[in-house]
Each structure stands twice: as C-alpha cells, then as structure tokens.
Design a protein around this motif. Sequence first.
Motif, PDB file in Angstrom:
ATOM      1  N   GLU A  51       0.808  -1.221   0.000  1.00  0.00           N
ATOM      2  CA  GLU A  51       0.000   0.000   0.000  1.00  0.00           C
ATOM      3  C   GLU A  51       0.842   1.272   0.000  1.00  0.00           C
ATOM      4  OE1 GLU A  51      -3.580   2.099   0.003  1.00  0.00           O
ATOM      5  OE2 GLU A  51      -3.395  -0.070  -0.070  1.00  0.00           O
ATOM      6  N   LYS A  52       1.945   1.255   0.750  1.00  0.00           N
ATOM      7  CA  LYS A  52       2.635   2.519   1.028  1.00  0.00           C
ATOM      8  C   LYS A  52       4.076   2.626   0.560  1.00  0.00           C
ATOM      9  CE  LYS A  52      -0.432   3.663   4.699  1.00  0.00           C
ATOM     10  NZ  LYS A  52      -0.682   4.581   5.754  1.00  0.00           N
ATOM     11  N   LEU A  53       4.697   1.535   0.126  1.00  0.00           N
ATOM     12  CA  LEU A  53       6.114   1.583  -0.231  1.00  0.00           C
ATOM     13  C   LEU A  53       6.332   1.281  -1.707  1.00  0.00           C
ATOM     14  CD1 LEU A  53       7.680  -0.332   2.802  1.00  0.00           C
ATOM     15  CD2 LEU A  53       7.439   2.133   2.504  1.00  0.00           C
ATOM     16  N   PRO A  54       7.386   1.860  -2.298  1.00  0.00           N
ATOM     17  CA  PRO A  54       7.719   1.514  -3.682  1.00  0.00           C
ATOM     18  C   PRO A  54       8.242   0.074  -3.727  1.00  0.00           C
ATOM     19  CG  PRO A  54       9.417   2.930  -2.746  1.00  0.00           C
ATOM     20  CD  PRO A  54       8.307   2.847  -1.733  1.00  0.00           C
ATOM     21  N   PRO A  55       8.156  -0.574  -4.880  1.00  0.00           N
ATOM     22  CA  PRO A  55       8.560  -1.993  -4.968  1.00  0.00           C
ATOM     23  C   PRO A  55       9.944  -2.302  -4.408  1.00  0.00           C
ATOM     24  CG  PRO A  55       7.506  -1.322  -7.002  1.00  0.00           C
ATOM     25  CD  PRO A  55       7.648  -0.080  -6.152  1.00  0.00           C
ATOM     26  N   GLU A  56      10.919  -1.420  -4.647  1.00  0.00           N
ATOM     27  CA  GLU A  56      12.282  -1.707  -4.193  1.00  0.00           C
ATOM     28  C   GLU A  56      12.457  -1.608  -2.676  1.00  0.00           C
ATOM     29  OE1 GLU A  56      11.934   2.556  -5.429  1.00  0.00           O
ATOM     30  OE2 GLU A  56      11.522   0.682  -6.454  1.00  0.00           O
ATOM     31  N   ALA A  57      11.476  -1.067  -1.957  1.00  0.00           N
ATOM     32  CA  ALA A  57      11.559  -0.953  -0.495  1.00  0.00           C
ATOM     33  C   ALA A  57      10.729  -2.018   0.212  1.00  0.00           C
ATOM     34  CB  ALA A  57      11.101   0.435  -0.065  1.00  0.00           C
ATOM     35  N   ARG A  58      10.057  -2.887  -0.534  1.00  0.00           N
ATOM     36  CA  ARG A  58       9.164  -3.883   0.060  1.00  0.00           C
ATOM     37  C   ARG A  58       9.920  -5.112   0.541  1.00  0.00           C
ATOM     38  NH1 ARG A  58       4.774  -3.576  -4.809  1.00  0.00           N
ATOM     39  NH2 ARG A  58       4.157  -1.428  -4.395  1.00  0.00           N
ATOM     40  N   VAL A  59       9.321  -5.789   1.520  1.00  0.00           N
ATOM     41  CA  VAL A  59       9.867  -7.043   2.017  1.00  0.00           C
ATOM     42  C   VAL A  59       9.918  -8.047   0.871  1.00  0.00           C
ATOM     43  CG1 VAL A  59       9.374  -9.017   3.512  1.00  0.00           C
ATOM     44  CG2 VAL A  59       9.053  -6.704   4.368  1.00  0.00           C
ATOM     45  N   GLY A  60      11.047  -8.710   0.717  1.00  0.00           N
ATOM     46  CA  GLY A  60      11.171  -9.745  -0.305  1.00  0.00           C
ATOM     47  C   GLY A  60      11.622  -9.252  -1.661  1.00  0.00           C
ATOM     48  N   PHE A  61      11.841  -7.939  -1.829  1.00  0.00           N
ATOM     49  CA  PHE A  61      12.266  -7.418  -3.129  1.00  0.00           C
ATOM     50  C   PHE A  61      13.651  -7.936  -3.460  1.00  0.00           C
ATOM     51  CE2 PHE A  61      14.647  -4.261  -5.591  1.00  0.00           C
ATOM     52  CZ  PHE A  61      13.868  -4.218  -6.731  1.00  0.00           C
ATOM     53  N   ILE A  62      13.814  -8.379  -4.696  1.00  0.00           N
ATOM     54  CA  ILE A  62      15.115  -8.832  -5.189  1.00  0.00           C
ATOM     55  C   ILE A  62      15.487  -7.952  -6.373  1.00  0.00           C
ATOM     56  CG2 ILE A  62      16.415 -10.727  -6.234  1.00  0.00           C
ATOM     57  CD1 ILE A  62      14.483 -12.643  -4.803  1.00  0.00           C
ATOM     58  N   ASP A  63      16.586  -7.232  -6.250  1.00  0.00           N
ATOM     59  CA  ASP A  63      17.048  -6.383  -7.343  1.00  0.00           C
ATOM     60  C   ASP A  63      17.710  -7.261  -8.395  1.00  0.00           C
ATOM     61  OD1 ASP A  63      17.892  -4.378  -9.011  1.00  0.00           O
ATOM     62  OD2 ASP A  63      19.324  -3.511  -7.596  1.00  0.00           O
ATOM     63  N   ARG A  64      17.097  -7.321  -9.569  1.00  0.00           N
ATOM     64  CA  ARG A  64      17.591  -8.182 -10.642  1.00  0.00           C
ATOM     65  C   ARG A  64      18.404  -7.404 -11.667  1.00  0.00           C
ATOM     66  NH1 ARG A  64      14.874 -12.882 -11.334  1.00  0.00           N
ATOM     67  NH2 ARG A  64      14.727 -12.624 -13.580  1.00  0.00           N
ATOM     68  N   THR A  65      18.782  -6.168 -11.340  1.00  0.00           N
ATOM     69  CA  THR A  65      19.496  -5.322 -12.284  1.00  0.00           C
ATOM     70  C   THR A  65      21.006  -5.570 -12.197  1.00  0.00           C
ATOM     71  OG1 THR A  65      17.803  -3.653 -11.922  1.00  0.00           O
ATOM     72  CG2 THR A  65      19.787  -2.948 -13.068  1.00  0.00           C
ATOM     73  N   LYS A  66      21.618  -5.782 -13.365  1.00  0.00           N
ATOM     74  CA  LYS A  66      23.073  -5.912 -13.434  1.00  0.00           C
ATOM     75  C   LYS A  66      23.684  -4.509 -13.439  1.00  0.00           C
ATOM     76  CE  LYS A  66      23.004 -10.081 -16.301  1.00  0.00           C
ATOM     77  NZ  LYS A  66      23.435 -10.632 -17.600  1.00  0.00           N
ATOM     78  N   GLN A  67      24.993  -4.436 -13.314  1.00  0.00           N
ATOM     79  CA  GLN A  67      25.676  -3.143 -13.310  1.00  0.00           C
ATOM     80  C   GLN A  67      25.481  -2.390 -14.623  1.00  0.00           C
ATOM     81  OE1 GLN A  67      29.746  -3.903 -12.221  1.00  0.00           O
ATOM     82  NE2 GLN A  67      29.269  -3.930 -10.045  1.00  0.00           N
ATOM     83  N   ASP A  68      25.318  -3.132 -15.739  1.00  0.00           N
ATOM     84  CA  ASP A  68      25.130  -2.472 -17.034  1.00  0.00           C
ATOM     85  C   ASP A  68      23.676  -2.065 -17.285  1.00  0.00           C
ATOM     86  OD1 ASP A  68      23.859  -4.863 -17.597  1.00  0.00           O
ATOM     87  OD2 ASP A  68      25.218  -5.447 -19.216  1.00  0.00           O
ATOM     88  N   GLY A  69      22.782  -2.307 -16.319  1.00  0.00           N
ATOM     89  CA  GLY A  69      21.385  -1.910 -16.440  1.00  0.00           C
ATOM     90  C   GLY A  69      20.467  -3.003 -16.956  1.00  0.00           C
ATOM     91  N   SER A  70      21.022  -4.097 -17.471  1.00  0.00           N
ATOM     92  CA  SER A  70      20.186  -5.196 -17.954  1.00  0.00           C
ATOM     93  C   SER A  70      19.711  -6.041 -16.769  1.00  0.00           C
ATOM     94  CB  SER A  70      20.962  -6.049 -18.966  1.00  0.00           C
ATOM     95  OG  SER A  70      22.078  -6.649 -18.350  1.00  0.00           O
ATOM     96  N   GLN A  71      18.784  -6.945 -17.043  1.00  0.00           N
ATOM     97  CA  GLN A  71      18.205  -7.778 -15.992  1.00  0.00           C
ATOM     98  C   GLN A  71      18.827  -9.172 -15.980  1.00  0.00           C
ATOM     99  OE1 GLN A  71      15.536  -6.944 -13.749  1.00  0.00           O
ATOM    100  NE2 GLN A  71      16.102  -4.897 -14.413  1.00  0.00           N
ATOM    101  N   HIS A  72      18.976  -9.742 -14.785  1.00  0.00           N
ATOM    102  CA  HIS A  72      19.382 -11.138 -14.632  1.00  0.00           C
ATOM    103  C   HIS A  72      18.173 -12.005 -14.929  1.00  0.00           C
ATOM    104  CE1 HIS A  72      23.316 -10.712 -12.691  1.00  0.00           C
ATOM    105  NE2 HIS A  72      22.812  -9.670 -12.064  1.00  0.00           N
ATOM    106  N   GLY A  73      18.307 -12.953 -15.823  1.00  0.00           N
ATOM    107  CA  GLY A  73      17.241 -13.914 -16.076  1.00  0.00           C
ATOM    108  C   GLY A  73      15.952 -13.276 -16.551  1.00  0.00           C
ATOM    109  N   GLU A  74      14.877 -14.050 -16.486  1.00  0.00           N
ATOM    110  CA  GLU A  74      13.573 -13.580 -16.916  1.00  0.00           C
ATOM    111  C   GLU A  74      12.779 -13.056 -15.727  1.00  0.00           C
ATOM    112  OE1 GLU A  74      11.543 -16.705 -18.944  1.00  0.00           O
ATOM    113  OE2 GLU A  74      13.244 -17.168 -20.211  1.00  0.00           O
ATOM    114  N   ASP A  75      11.841 -12.177 -16.004  1.00  0.00           N
ATOM    115  CA  ASP A  75      10.947 -11.675 -14.977  1.00  0.00           C
ATOM    116  C   ASP A  75       9.942 -12.775 -14.656  1.00  0.00           C
ATOM    117  OD1 ASP A  75       9.160 -10.384 -13.343  1.00  0.00           O
ATOM    118  OD2 ASP A  75       8.684  -8.785 -14.760  1.00  0.00           O
ATOM    119  N   PRO A  76       9.922 -13.285 -13.425  1.00  0.00           N
ATOM    120  CA  PRO A  76       9.009 -14.384 -13.102  1.00  0.00           C
ATOM    121  C   PRO A  76       7.533 -13.991 -13.169  1.00  0.00           C
ATOM    122  CG  PRO A  76      10.103 -13.603 -11.134  1.00  0.00           C
ATOM    123  CD  PRO A  76      10.728 -12.893 -12.296  1.00  0.00           C
ATOM    124  N   LEU A  77       7.246 -12.698 -13.154  1.00  0.00           N
ATOM    125  CA  LEU A  77       5.861 -12.243 -13.216  1.00  0.00           C
ATOM    126  C   LEU A  77       5.414 -11.908 -14.638  1.00  0.00           C
ATOM    127  CD1 LEU A  77       5.794  -9.972 -10.050  1.00  0.00           C
ATOM    128  CD2 LEU A  77       5.106 -12.365 -10.269  1.00  0.00           C
TER     129      LEU A  77
END
Length: 89
Positions: A51-77
């Motif tokens: 309800e109140k937090l952005p996705p990156e601040a939520r419990v269980g958030f996993i940052d899938r961003t590599k240093q070059d800005g691309s994503q690790h693997g596929e988005d499970p959602l």
Amino acid sequence: MTYEELIAAMTPEMHASLKQAVELGKWPDGRRLSDEQRDICMRAVIAYDMEKLPPEARVGFIDRTKQDGSQHGEDPLAPQTLKILTDAD
C-alpha cells in the motif's frame, strides 16, 4: 475497524515494530509470538508494503538489475508464451 482501515492507519513506527517482531519471533517486551500472531503480523507488514512503499523498499524485493542496467534472467511475473505441439502425420 476493518483490516484495510487498520493497514491505512498504520504508522511507519508500527510497521517497523511489526516487522522486527516477525524477524525476531518476539514482541519488543520479549514475549514470543505464537504462530498465528507471526502470520498475522507478516500479512500486515506485506499489506502495508504493498500500500505505502515503492517496490524496491518492500519485504522480499530482489534487485535483478546488473551493473550495465540489464536484468538477470527472466521476470518471473511476466506472461509466458506457450507453444502447443501437435503430432505431424
């Protein structure tokens, strides 16, 4: 008071206290949480986060961003395309 009203009225301090209680398995005064209390507190923390937090601040958030800005693997959602195979005669 409904569950939704309770979540809407929850302060950041209450959220932090419930989150700590879930993490430690006990209330701030040292009493152990029952399994039911832990479940209810965890659900409240997750509902508050949604309800109140952005996705990156939520419990269980996993940052899938590599240093070059691309994503690790596929988005499970992300929706997946299914390919139906048939026997060729």
